[in-house]
Design an enzyme around this catalytic site. Structure first.
Site, PDB file in Angstrom:
ATOM      1  N   SER A  56       0.706  -1.415   0.000  1.00  9.11           N
ATOM      2  CA  SER A  56       0.179  -0.039  -0.042  1.00  9.11           C
ATOM      3  C   SER A  56       0.824   1.228  -0.040  1.00  9.11           C
ATOM      4  O   SER A  56       2.028   1.161   0.417  1.00  9.11           O
ATOM      5  CB  SER A  56      -1.136   0.092   1.232  1.00  9.11           C
ATOM      6  OG  SER A  56      -1.784  -1.290   1.377  1.00  9.11           O
TER       7      SER A  56
HETATM    8  N1  SAH Z   1      -0.416  -4.630   3.847  1.00 12.84           N
HETATM    9  C1  SAH Z   1      -0.225  -4.950   2.690  1.00 12.84           C
HETATM   10  C2  SAH Z   1      -1.059  -4.973   1.444  1.00 12.84           C
HETATM   11  C3  SAH Z   1      -1.180  -6.062   0.384  1.00 12.84           C
HETATM   12  S1  SAH Z   1      -2.354  -5.920  -0.696  1.00 12.84           S
HETATM   13  C4  SAH Z   1       1.218  -4.309   2.285  1.00 12.84           C
HETATM   14  O1  SAH Z   1       1.282  -3.233   2.563  1.00 12.84           O
HETATM   15  O2  SAH Z   1       2.176  -5.268   1.806  1.00 12.84           O
HETATM   16  C5  SAH Z   1      -3.590  -7.028   0.155  1.00 12.84           C
HETATM   17  C6  SAH Z   1      -3.341  -8.449   0.383  1.00 12.84           C
HETATM   18  O3  SAH Z   1      -4.535  -9.076   0.751  1.00 12.84           O
HETATM   19  C7  SAH Z   1      -2.902  -9.238  -0.684  1.00 12.84           C
HETATM   20  O4  SAH Z   1      -1.543  -9.608  -0.468  1.00 12.84           O
HETATM   21  C8  SAH Z   1      -3.893 -10.474  -0.903  1.00 12.84           C
HETATM   22  O5  SAH Z   1      -2.989 -11.501  -1.587  1.00 12.84           O
HETATM   23  C9  SAH Z   1      -4.445 -10.223   0.570  1.00 12.84           C
HETATM   24  N2  SAH Z   1      -5.916 -10.909   0.470  1.00 12.84           N
HETATM   25  C10 SAH Z   1      -6.746 -10.816  -0.463  1.00 12.84           C
HETATM   26  N3  SAH Z   1      -7.950 -11.489   0.023  1.00 12.84           N
HETATM   27  C11 SAH Z   1      -7.728 -11.948   1.108  1.00 12.84           C
HETATM   28  C12 SAH Z   1      -8.325 -12.929   2.317  1.00 12.84           C
HETATM   29  N4  SAH Z   1      -9.661 -13.242   1.852  1.00 12.84           N
HETATM   30  N5  SAH Z   1      -7.620 -13.146   3.061  1.00 12.84           N
HETATM   31  C13 SAH Z   1      -6.458 -12.991   3.472  1.00 12.84           C
HETATM   32  N6  SAH Z   1      -5.649 -12.202   2.557  1.00 12.84           N
HETATM   33  C14 SAH Z   1      -6.214 -11.750   1.567  1.00 12.84           C
END
Ligand code: SAH
Length: 214
Positions: A56
Site C-alpha cells: 500500500s
Molecule cells: N498490507 C499489505 C497490503 C497487501 S495488498 C502491504 O502493505 O504489503 C492486500 C493483500 O490482501 C494481498 O496480499 C492479498 O493477497 C491479500 N488478500 C486478499 N484477499 C484476502 C483474504 N480473503 N484473506 C487474506 N488475505 C487476502
C-alpha cells in the site's frame, strides 16, 4: 536506515500521530519490496509485490494506522499480510498482531522478513481472512488491507466491545470507501460507522464455501 523524506511528505498530508510517524521513520520500506522496486520505495505510492498484489501507499498505511488509535499492549488482527510492511507498523505500536494472508507465496517471505527484523509479536496464518481468527478473538482492533464488497460479519463479531475496525469496502474493481466501525461498549447500542476516505484497494477474495454447502 529510515525514511525521513517520506515522513515529511506524510506530515504535509495531515498525518499527525507522532508514534505512527516515528515507526514509519524507523522502518525501511525498501526491505519490503522486490529488489527491482527498491529505488522507488521512498516514494509515497503503492508498488507491485508480485501475484497481482501491491504494497500500500505509505500515506494509506499511516492514515489507516492512525485511524485505529492503537494503545500499547492491544491485540490486533490484520487481513492481508502482503509484504508485511503494514504488519510491521502495527507490531511496533501494539502488543500482538495476528495476520492472515491468502497467498502462501506472499505470507511465507513476509514471515521470514519480519523474523529477520527481530519481530516476535506477530502470528501468521495462510487462509481466507474473511473468516477472521476465531481461536484468538476478540481483538481490540482489526485492519483489512484488501477490500471486500461489504463488511464480513465474522470480522465485526471478533471485535471486543469498544474495539475499532478499519477496512476498505466497495465494488471489487472500482472506487471504495475506507470505513471505521466502532463496536459499542454496551450491548443494545448500534455500531458507529464512519466513512473516512475514498480509496482503491485490491479485492478481498473470500474462499468458496465447502462443496457440501452448495
Ligand atoms: N498490507 C499489505 C497490503 C497487501 S495488498 C502491504 O502493505 O504489503 C492486500 C493483500 O490482501 C494481498 O496480499 C492479498 O493477497 C491479500 N488478500 C486478499 N484477499 C484476502 C483474504 N480473503 N484473506 C487474506 N488475505 C487476502
Amino acid at each position: 536506515m529510515g525514511d525521513m523524506e517520506l515522513v515529511e511528505a506524510l506530515r504535509r498530508q495531515g498525518i499527525s500521530d507522532k508514534r505512527v510517524l516515528e515507526v514509519i521513520h524507523e522502518l525501511d520500506r525498501a526491505t519490503f519490496v522486490p529488489e527491482s522496486m527498491r529505488s522507488a520505495a521512498g516514494q509515497d505510492s503503492p508498488l507491485p509485490i508480485g501475484y497481482g498484489q501491491t504494497i500500500s501507499q505509505p500515506f494509506i498505511v499511516a492514515f489507516m494506522t492512525q485511524a485505529l488509535n492503537l494503545q500499547p499492549g492491544e491485540r490486533v488482527l490484520e487481513i492481508g499480510t502482503g509484504s508485511g510492511y503494514q504488519t510491521a507498523v502495527l507490531a511496533r505500536l501494539c502488543g500482538e498482531v495476528y495476520t492472515v494472508e491468502s497467498v502462501a507465496e506472499l505470507a511465507l517471505p513476509a514471515r521470514e522478513r519480519l523474523g529477520q527484523l527481530g519481530f516476535n509479536n506477530i502470528h501468521f496464518r495462510v487462509g481466507d481472512g474473511t473468516a477472521g481468527w476465531p481461536e484468538d478473538a476478540p481483538f481490540d482492533a482489526i485492519m483489512g488491507t484488501a477490500a471486500p464488497e461489504r463488511l464480513p460479519p465474522a470480522l465485526y463479531q471478533q471485535l471486543r466491545p469498544g474495539g475499532r475496525l478499519v477496512l476498505p469496502v466497495g465494488p471489487l474493481h472500482g472506487s471504495q470507501e475506507l470505513i471505521r466501525v466502532t463496536r459499542p461498549s454496551a450491548g443494545g447500542e448500534r455500531p458507529r460507522v464512519e466513512k473516512l476516505l475514498g480509496v482503491r484497494f485490491v479485492p478481498m477474495i473470500s474462499a468458496p464455501p465447502p462443496a457440501f454447502l452448495h
